[in-house]
Design an enzyme around this catalytic site. Sequence first.
Site, PDB file in Angstrom:
ATOM      1  N   GLU A 239      -7.546 -15.907   4.127  1.00  0.00           N
ATOM      2  CA  GLU A 239      -7.821 -15.007   2.998  1.00  0.00           C
ATOM      3  C   GLU A 239      -8.553 -15.755   1.874  1.00  0.00           C
ATOM      4  O   GLU A 239      -9.456 -15.211   1.250  1.00  0.00           O
ATOM      5  CB  GLU A 239      -6.520 -14.415   2.465  1.00  0.00           C
TER       6      GLU A 239
ATOM      7  N   LYS B 237      -4.784  -3.419  -1.323  1.00  0.00           N
ATOM      8  CA  LYS B 237      -5.294  -4.451  -0.421  1.00  0.00           C
ATOM      9  C   LYS B 237      -5.328  -3.836   0.983  1.00  0.00           C
ATOM     10  O   LYS B 237      -4.446  -4.051   1.803  1.00  0.00           O
ATOM     11  CB  LYS B 237      -4.382  -5.680  -0.475  1.00  0.00           C
TER      12      LYS B 237
END
Length: 118
Positions: free
Chosen positions: A22, A100
């Site tokens: 990420e 998200k």
Amino acid sequence: MSDVISLTGIWGFGYHGVFDHEAKNGQDFFVDLEIHLDLSRASVGDDLADTIDYGALADIVVEEITGERVQLIERLAGRIADRIKSGHPEISNIAVTVHKPKAPISAQASDISVTITR
């Protein structure tokens, strides 16, 4: 009296998350704001000085999404809420939702979000 300003789906590309991939690859984040304040002067006087500039709010959100990496979207939401609220004492309540949608979870989900209220 509590009037509401809402901004929905403010987009930014950030590198937030617990996992190394990420931080390396990044992903899309979307933020919704719900701001409670008294807008009676703005509704009568038609003057930007009597409200909050929506563009400036969106800019703060994008700066936080694209800025310093955090691991948790809870932290990202809290930073956005605290920054906006500290700059605008006329706000009685703010809710910040960070979405998200590509969160790395094993189950299929169309979105993961966290809402922080101050």
